[in-house]
Scaffold this active site. Structure first.
Site: not given
Length: 880
Positions: A579-580, A583-586, A601, A698
């Site tokens: 999906l996208g 900074g955390f991951g995929v 996530k 954020d």
């Protein structure tokens, strides 16, 4: 006899030839630092043909900045003004120069803007020497800046500090050692106002090689009577005025009148030091006398002064002088007994600068530099003095301040989650006043060093979540018994003295229990298989807090579902659909219970976020429930596999719609308003509905998700922090957030409160109005708030609003939204509204838009936007 005479003549001529050869050699450049800023390394060094000075690239003296070249309109004659270095990133960018301690240095910074960026906007910024501000630079009226400064250590830092929207730049940086018995710096550094060599017959500068110190003497025409000589003029004073200066001078055109000069100051409170340089270069007859008083306003620096024949001499005020009305008047007044008028060769005028701040303790600075080099840290804020000025101190450390003149000490260092590897560096022990050391969530290996126990000021040591091994030092355990707070969770190979002994004893009984253990393991595996066949994700009970020394991560207190990694693989069809990525991951698409779409996530191994952020997000989402906050379906915390399972938002994020990335028609103004109202409600809930209240830290358009009804869901809580209530107004924390959305006051001060979210929300509001990037990807990188502020001065709303709206909006509604946004991005947090005020104002804005246009809200939007705002005072907030 004749042979002796010939040998003597040969010796004399040889000596004369050697003397001539020595005199023809340029002065020694030893101790000079001559940097051509931005010069490519492969073109370094070079010799300037006009001066004979050797210039080098600045690449070895600074870690930041980009190279530029001055445009064709640059009129500077020197080669070094062709290149430049500019600094689009960071607030403070510093050159690090090795010097001799306790020496007076002439420091000269040169600027050749030359419209290098094509913007034709002259930069404005500050120059600092170490922790102290030297000068505010405005290159529209710019010139080279020069100061005489006595070094306080072997490291000199010259810093360019960004103060507005323009980008600092520099062309050349030069250091020249001077004699300590010349210029007076005990009252403060000397900022050059002017240095003039008086002559009406020539122009340009006199500098190296004529001046061995490379001072730049401006040939200056005072329209008086010129005097000059071709004879040699000696210089025996510490100032060593160049002979080219001393061979010329001026006398008053009217011999009976004084010679008058003045020094213009920027501020009435400024103080000056003035240096008058003289040499008698006219042959006086027996009955002629040249004698005059040297006056600095009402003060007489020297009375009845007579210059020495063909020898330079310097007179100056012994203490700084404060002038009236921003002007200092200088006079050379002929005495009654003098037959000749006053004569002068040159004047140097300086402003005495106040440098109030002492540099951080040099041992602390050296330790931080060693730590930085040991781990290869490259942090944009780690430039200049670590502690001073306080607004620019390095990220991740805290300092103690006694007074301005006492060197600050570093008392706290937080290097958690920095991806550090290797052993704990010995340089930490040189931070002798350190009270708190946080090295958690890294990849440190080896043993816990014994020197930590000898750091007497340390009261807190956090070594959690590393790969440390071996026994804890006995001295450190003794310190722990006496009050030291030591935490070492998540280091499975680390043990205290007792547990290490137990491990050693167990080696004798391993053969006895091996067979029994094997049987038990087989039975346990069979039981687990049966259990997992009967139930999928399981409820996890609250587990006790893990004490230091145990190998497992602390469990996350939860009543929600915890998934295994194999279950996550199954839910996502082995991570089939992406999906996208962030900074955390995929982020992957998944299906729960066969029908419910979810977003998964997955933390990548190279993620900038770590377990700390993962844990923070899970714990927050487990205790907060609001229709405009994304819902947590579950999580995976298995070994190195970390994942968050959310409700799925099929319409992506707000950024995708504003940028046109998702295609289709642009969002209508009423839809945009509805989305920001719902986002504001989610933030308001975090600030006032949670106990303790939370700051998101954020807020940005990529973190505002849209469900199937385009209802807003605020997401990504990994950086969230609680903030104080009651008498306290803020919490001090390392700066975190996204550039462009980050509150500038929080960035400067490290002081976090809910108004930081208000600023970020204001930027989001400007985005939905304009659909412009927060920071334009041009060299100047204008910020959206600055651009909107400028456009609003014209009073034309059409220049600000997204043209794709095709004027399909109620102008009053847009103006009101703009007013709200600009109040949110006020530079002062105290002047920003609260999120409750913002929410109420935006609801009125939406009502105005809908009522003026005759639009009726659908039930889905009403259920969110018109929701009541009653809050709980309980520890756990009620679901909304």
């Amino acid at each position: 006899m004749e042979g002796r005479r010939q040998r003597l003549l040969v010796f004399i001529f040889g000596a004369l030839a050697i003397t001539h050869l020595v005199q023809a050699q340029p002065p020694d450049q030893r101790g000079f630092i001559s940097l051509d800023c931005g010069l490519p390394v492969n073109e370094s060094p070079y010799t300037d043909p006009r001066t004979g000075l050797t210039f080098s690239s600045d690449a070895d003296f600074i870690l930041s900045g980009l190279r530029g070249e001055a445009g064709d309109d640059n009129t500077y004659i020197y080669r070094q003004y062709k290149d430049l270095r500019y600094f689009p990133d960071g607030i403070r960018n510093c050159y690090n120069l090795k010097v001799e301690q306790g020496i007076n240095y002439l420091i000269r910074a040169g600027f050749g803007y030359g419209n290098y960026d094509g913007l034709n906007v002259y930069p404005k910024f500050d120059l600092h020497v170490g922790p102290n501000m030297w000068i505010a630079v405005d290159l529209e009226f710019g010139k080279d800046r020069e100061i005489i400064y006595m070094t306080t250590s072997n490291l000199l830092q010259i810093c360019l500090v960004k103060t507005g929207s323009t980008i600092p730049m520099i062309s050349t940086l030069e250091l020249r050692p001077l004699r300590n018995d010349s210029y007076l710096t005990q009252f403060g550094p000397l900022d050059l106002i002017y240095r003039r060599a008086y002559s009406s017959n020539s122009t340009g500068f006199i500098r190296y090689p004529d001046d061995i110190f490379d001072r730049k003497w401006d040939r200056y025409n005072e329209f008086e009577t010129d005097v000059n000589t071709t004879l040699n003029v000696r210089s025996s004073s510490p100032f060593q005025v160049p002979e080219a200066v001393s061979r010329m001078g001026i006398t008053p055109e009217n011999a009976s009148l004084p010679l008058r000069f003045y020094v213009s100051l920027d501020d009435d409170s400024d103080k000056v030091n003035v240096y008058f340089h003289f040499a008698e270069i006219q042959a006086l007859r027996g009955n002629e006398t040249r004698e005059f008083d040297i006056e600095l306003e009402e003060d007489i620096i020297q009375s009845a002064y007579s210059p020495t024949m063909l020898q330079s001499d310097t007179k100056y005020n012994l203490s700084p002088h404060k002038c009236s009305s921003g002007l200092c008047y200088l006079k050379l007044v002929r005495t009654p007994r003098s037959t000749l008028p006053p004569l002068i060769s040159a004047i140097e005028a300086f402003k005495v600068v106040d440098f109030p701040y002492a540099e951080t303790n040099p041992n602390d600075v050296a330790a931080m530099k060693d730590i930085e080099a040991f781990y290869g840290l490259k942090m944009i804020s780690w430039q200049g003095d670590p502690c001073v000025p306080e607004l620019l101190k390095w990220e991740d450390l805290k300092c103690s301040y006694t007074n301005k003149s006492t060197p600050p000490r570093i008392i706290s260092l937080d290097l958690s989650s920095r991806g550090l590897k290797g052993v704990i560096a010995p340089a930490f022990q040189n931070l002798t006043e350190l009270r708190k050391l946080d090295l958690s969530n890294n990849s440190f290996t080896g043993g816990v060093p014994e020197f930590l126990a000898s750091m007497k000021s340390l009261s807190i040591i956090n070594l959690n979540w590393n790969d440390l091994t071996g026994p804890l030092p006995k001295l450190l355990l003794d310190r722990e018994k006496n009050g030291l707070k030591l935490t070492i969770q998540g280091n499975p190979k680390l043990c205290n003295d007792a547990s290490c002994k137990n491990n050693n004893n167990q080696t004798y009984i391993v053969p006895v229990v091996a067979s029994v253990a094997s049987v038990l393991i087989i039975i346990a595996v069979l039981i687990l298989i049966l259990v997992f066949k009967k139930r999928r994700p399981t409820q996890v009970d609250s587990l006790p807090t893990v004490q230091h020394g145990l190998p497992n991560r602390p469990s996350i207190f939860t009543q929600t579902k915890r998934f295994t990694y194999s279950e996550v693989e199954a839910l996502t069809d082995n991570f089939e659909r992406v999906l996208g990525e962030g900074g955390f991951g995929v982020v992957y698409h998944g299906i729960l219970n066969g029908t419910q779409p979810i977003a998964v996530k997955l933390l990548s191994q190279s993620s900038v976020q770590g377990y700390k952020e993962f844990k923070a997000e899970v714990e927050l989402l487990l205790r907060v429930h609001h229709v405009n906050l994304v819902s947590l379906v579950g999580y995976c915390d298995e070994e190195s596999n970390l994942a968050l399972l959310y409700e799925y938002a099929p319409n992506g994020d707000l950024k995708q719609h504003l940028s046109g990335e998702r295609g289709g028609s642009p969002l209508k103004w009423s839809s945009r308003l509805k989305i920001v109202v719902e986002t504001a409600q989610g933030l308001e809930y975090l600030h006032t509905g949670c106990k303790p209240p939370m700051v998101h830290r954020d807020v940005k358009t990529t973190n505002i998700l849209l469900d199937e009804h385009f209802q807003a869901k605020l997401a990504d809580f990994g950086l969230s922090r609680s903030f104080p209530v009651g008498g306290e107004t803020h919490v001090s924390t390392a700066v975190a957030g996204t550039p462009g959305y980050l509150d500038p006051e929080y960035y400067r001060t490290n002081r976090l409160n809910e108004k930081s979210d208000v600023y970020s929300f204001g930027i989001v509001l400007l985005e939905i109005i304009t659909s412009r990037p927060v920071i334009q990807q041009t060299r100047e990188k204008p910020h959206i708030a600055a651009w909107v502020g400028y456009m609003l001065t014209k009073g034309d709303i059409e220049n600000v609003v997204d043209p794709r709206l095709n004027r399909d909006y109620e102008p009053t509604s847009v103006w009101k939204a703009l007013e709200i946004a600009m109040s949110c991005v006020n530079p002062s947090s105290e002047k920003r509204p609260t999120m409750s005020q913002v929410t109420n104002e935006l609801k009125q804005c939406l009502t105005l838009e809908n009522s003026k246009r005759g639009v009726r809200e659908d039930m889905g939007s009403r259920s969110s936007v018109e929701m009541s705002t009653s809050f709980t005072t309980e520890i756990n907030p009620k679901a909304r």
